[in-house]
Design an enzyme around this catalytic site. Structure first.
Site, short mmCIF file in Angstrom:
data_model
loop_
_atom_site.label_atom_id
_atom_site.label_comp_id
_atom_site.label_asym_id
_atom_site.label_seq_id
_atom_site.Cartn_x
_atom_site.Cartn_y
_atom_site.Cartn_z
N VAL A 12 34.79 49.60 44.94
CA VAL A 12 36.20 49.72 45.34
C VAL A 12 36.54 51.17 45.70
O VAL A 12 37.20 51.43 46.72
CB VAL A 12 37.14 49.19 44.22
N GLU A 124 48.53 46.68 41.87
CA GLU A 124 48.48 45.48 42.72
C GLU A 124 47.07 44.90 42.80
O GLU A 124 46.87 43.68 42.79
CB GLU A 124 48.98 45.86 44.13
N GLY A 129 42.54 40.77 44.06
CA GLY A 129 41.92 41.65 45.07
C GLY A 129 42.92 42.02 46.17
O GLY A 129 43.93 42.68 45.91
N GLY A 182 28.68 42.03 46.15
CA GLY A 182 29.60 42.99 45.53
C GLY A 182 30.85 42.35 44.94
O GLY A 182 31.85 43.03 44.74
N ASP A 196 37.27 37.91 32.98
CA ASP A 196 37.96 38.55 34.10
C ASP A 196 39.21 37.74 34.50
O ASP A 196 40.30 38.29 34.65
CB ASP A 196 36.98 38.67 35.29
N LYS A 200 43.37 38.68 34.19
CA LYS A 200 44.31 38.57 35.31
C LYS A 200 45.50 37.66 34.96
O LYS A 200 46.65 37.99 35.28
CB LYS A 200 43.58 38.06 36.55
N GLY A 297 35.77 42.03 46.40
CA GLY A 297 35.10 42.68 47.53
C GLY A 297 35.70 44.04 47.80
O GLY A 297 36.85 44.32 47.47
#
Ligand code: HSE
Length: 413
Positions: A12, A124, A129, A182, A196, A200, A297
């Site tokens: 990222v 954000e 993502g 990735g 994960d 979120k 990604g």
């Protein structure tokens, strides 16, 4: 000109510098100020980077530089990210992060520090993502009483499940492909064990209901036990298996869970494939609103980070008002009280007798069939029942000699 630092030059982080450099003119026009990357923090060497001379291995070069007003944290993980971010905020630097682990664990505290220092703490990219979701929830849907959110919140697991559903690819091969692309976390256990997605849904729940939901108070199951047989039975039932993060208000408490679920073909979330994420938000005024896009990604996530940096530039004096209070486990409905219909896969010597035993234990069940089923295999869907009652019913059912080998919730979305 406004000076920024980027902490972390992984997937990222490299996307963030790439976008800031590539779109520098357009971005400057939009925020009416040039954004200059003064420092990039990473322990590794990047001699081929066009800004190789601005790399540092020392956090002090950022925290002690008063010209740096905005710091991007894209290192991931809790340590040292938490310490660095807290210090930046305490020193009056706005922070933008994509780090869901950090926000899910420390969001209430960091938001408070940002408020006390009249600066921004924006995240954000931590959910979905490249999909806009934090800002829409905080602003565009703010007039609603949002009472439920259901989402496919992890690209890696959705990619794996889609490969299993559409191509009968093995779990291991699909995970390896997701890692190559990735999408996966550094430790993919965080993806496949559901942590994960849990982080979120905790962030979304905290934002919408105003009290911090800590990941360890959320019942979380991953997809490691989902088999191709389960996938076939989901199709026979009329749906697909998806890893769902869900939160809704039940009896004044937050009913929150992350688990693989049967999702009906009629539900919008069923057709979300590959690395795509989708988040279905139910508001009293809007009804259902769905946010859909690439949930992982390099560039999708970096695009959300850079947009937050731009928002910080636009809100240097009047900060963005994002805040939630500290929370505790009393705000959460105990997991045993959550209610779902359950898909059950069992082995039994006599499947007819086992079906009768299932009716006796769970209430009238709906038998499922698939082509090429094993001789001793029985699959069915139970009526809706609490998880506590489901566990008791499994015990009773297994007294007939049958053995439950798999169970998956049926989503009510
Ligand atoms: N590993 C995460 C995913 C990355 O697969 O969705 C984005 O948070």
């Amino acid at each position: 000109m406004i000076q920024v630092a980027v902490m972390g030059h992984g997937v990222v982080g490299s996307g963030v510098t790439e976008i800031l450099l590539k779109h520098s003119e357009e971005i400057a026009k939009k925020v009416q100020e040039e954004i200059y990357i003064k420092k990039v923090l990473d322990l590794r060497e990047f001699p081929d980077s066009p800004i190789a001379d601005r790399f540092t291995k020392n956090f002090d070069d950022i925290i002690n530089d008063d010209e740096i007003k905005i710091v991007v944290e894209v290192m991931g993980g809790l340590n040292p990210a938490y310490d660095f971010v807290k210090k930046c905020l305490e020193n009056g630097k706005s922070v933008v992060t994509s780090n869901k682990e950090l926000v899910a664990a420390k969001g209430a505290e960091l938001l408070k520090i940002a408020e006390q220092n009249n600066i921004n703490f924006l995240f954000e990219a931590s959910v979905g993502g490249g999909i806009p979701i934090i800002r829409p929830l905080n602003q565009c849907l703010a007039a609603n009483d949002v009472y439920e959110i259901d989402g496919i919140l992890n690209g890696t697991t959705n990619y794996i499940l889609a490969k299993m559903i559409k191509e009968s690819t093995s779990f291991e091969d699909a995970l390896a492909r997701a890692q190559q692309k990735g999408y996966a976390e550094r430790n993919p256990a965080a993806d496949i064990e559901g942590h994960d997605a849990c982080r979120k849904i905790c962030i979304l729940a905290s934002l919408v209901f105003g009290k911090h939901v800590y990941p360890d108070s959320v019942h979380t199951e991953g997809i490691t036990k989902v088999s191709l047989t389960d996938v076939e039975y989901a199709a026979a039932w009329g749906g697909v298996v998806k890893l769902i993060g869900s939160v809704k208000l039940t009896d004044g408490k937050q009913e929150i869970i992350v688990a693989p679920m049967f999702v009906s073909d009629e539900c919008q979330l069923s057709s979300v494939d590959g690395v795509f994420n989708a988040i279905l938000v139910k508001g009293d005024s809007t009804g259902d609103v769905v946010f859909y896009g690439k949930g992982a990604g390099k560039l999708p996530t970096a695009s959300a980070v850079v947009a937050d940096v731009m928002d910080c530039v636009n809100h240097q004096t009047a900060r963005r008002n994002i805040i939630w209070e500290d929370g505790n486990a009393d705000n959460i409905l105990p997991f045993e009280q959550t209610k779902y219909a359950m898909y059950v896969l069992a082995n039994a010597e006599n499947t007819e007798e086992a079906l009768a035993a299932a009716d006796g234990a769970f209430g009238k069940v709906e038998k499922l069939t698939r082509k090429n089923a094993e001789e001793n295999e029985l699959a069915f869907v139970t009526p809706v029942l609490t998880y506590a009652d489901f566990e008791k019913a499994v015990e009773k059912f297994e007294q007939s000699g049958a053995k439950v080998v798999s169970n998956i919730r049926v989503a009510v979305i």
